[in-house]
Design a protein around this motif. Sequence first.
Motif, PDB file in Angstrom:
ATOM      1  N   GLU A  73      53.030  62.377 158.340  1.00  0.00           N
ATOM      2  CA  GLU A  73      53.167  61.344 157.314  1.00  0.00           C
ATOM      3  C   GLU A  73      52.286  60.134 157.642  1.00  0.00           C
ATOM      4  O   GLU A  73      51.617  59.587 156.769  1.00  0.00           O
ATOM      5  CB  GLU A  73      54.624  60.912 157.173  1.00  0.00           C
ATOM      6  N   TRP A  74      52.305  59.727 158.901  1.00  0.00           N
ATOM      7  CA  TRP A  74      51.479  58.601 159.338  1.00  0.00           C
ATOM      8  C   TRP A  74      49.995  58.931 159.156  1.00  0.00           C
ATOM      9  O   TRP A  74      49.218  58.113 158.667  1.00  0.00           O
ATOM     10  CB  TRP A  74      51.805  58.258 160.780  1.00  0.00           C
ATOM     11  N   LYS A  75      49.597  60.147 159.553  1.00  0.00           N
ATOM     12  CA  LYS A  75      48.203  60.562 159.382  1.00  0.00           C
ATOM     13  C   LYS A  75      47.805  60.537 157.912  1.00  0.00           C
ATOM     14  O   LYS A  75      46.713  60.109 157.570  1.00  0.00           O
ATOM     15  CB  LYS A  75      47.987  61.955 159.971  1.00  0.00           C
ATOM     16  N   SER A  76      48.693  60.998 157.061  1.00  0.00           N
ATOM     17  CA  SER A  76      48.420  60.992 155.624  1.00  0.00           C
ATOM     18  C   SER A  76      48.223  59.567 155.105  1.00  0.00           C
ATOM     19  O   SER A  76      47.310  59.310 154.307  1.00  0.00           O
ATOM     20  CB  SER A  76      49.553  61.677 154.874  1.00  0.00           C
ATOM     21  N   GLU A  77      49.066  58.634 155.565  1.00  0.00           N
ATOM     22  CA  GLU A  77      48.928  57.232 155.176  1.00  0.00           C
ATOM     23  C   GLU A  77      47.586  56.667 155.629  1.00  0.00           C
ATOM     24  O   GLU A  77      46.924  55.937 154.884  1.00  0.00           O
ATOM     25  CB  GLU A  77      50.067  56.400 155.767  1.00  0.00           C
ATOM     26  N   ILE A  78      47.184  57.002 156.843  1.00  0.00           N
ATOM     27  CA  ILE A  78      45.894  56.535 157.381  1.00  0.00           C
ATOM     28  C   ILE A  78      44.748  57.093 156.548  1.00  0.00           C
ATOM     29  O   ILE A  78      43.836  56.358 156.154  1.00  0.00           O
ATOM     30  CB  ILE A  78      45.752  56.924 158.867  1.00  0.00           C
ATOM     31  N   GLU A  79      44.773  58.388 156.267  1.00  0.00           N
ATOM     32  CA  GLU A  79      43.710  59.010 155.481  1.00  0.00           C
ATOM     33  C   GLU A  79      43.635  58.406 154.085  1.00  0.00           C
ATOM     34  O   GLU A  79      42.538  58.135 153.575  1.00  0.00           O
ATOM     35  CB  GLU A  79      43.930  60.520 155.407  1.00  0.00           C
ATOM     36  N   ASN A  80      44.783  58.187 153.461  1.00  0.00           N
ATOM     37  CA  ASN A  80      44.804  57.573 152.129  1.00  0.00           C
ATOM     38  C   ASN A  80      44.236  56.160 152.170  1.00  0.00           C
ATOM     39  O   ASN A  80      43.500  55.756 151.274  1.00  0.00           O
ATOM     40  CB  ASN A  80      46.222  57.551 151.556  1.00  0.00           C
ATOM     41  N   TRP A  81      44.593  55.414 153.209  1.00  0.00           N
ATOM     42  CA  TRP A  81      44.089  54.056 153.348  1.00  0.00           C
ATOM     43  C   TRP A  81      42.567  54.073 153.443  1.00  0.00           C
ATOM     44  O   TRP A  81      41.881  53.326 152.759  1.00  0.00           O
ATOM     45  CB  TRP A  81      44.710  53.384 154.575  1.00  0.00           C
TER      46      TRP A  81
END
Length: 110
Positions: free
Chosen positions: A41-49
């Motif tokens: 989930e954290w990785k997904s947030e980083i990628e989206n950012w």
Amino acid sequence: MSFSEKSWFLCEEEYNGKSDIALKWNEFEILSLEAAEDYREWKSEIENWWNRYFPILISVDNEYSFYAIDMESENGTIVYGCEPEFEEVDVVADNFMEFLQIIVNKERQL
């Protein structure tokens, strides 16, 4: 590049991987993803950012930092971020032309 050669605008060679500079154009995204380890989930947030903010200038002077264009803003707002939380940024200019004027006027240290 800056006078100290520790800050530079990213150019085509950096984006296409043909530059001899040690840092990749998306180095700070890579570092953030490494810090997220196996937290999907954290990785997904980083990628989206990072899909929203496109780096245009990076610096290794005193700390790792960058300037990026907010691709979702109406006028291409320019933001500034630095380590350790690269994804926590401050707006520095409403658009790229204003950002260049700030640099020319030496209102901001690169």
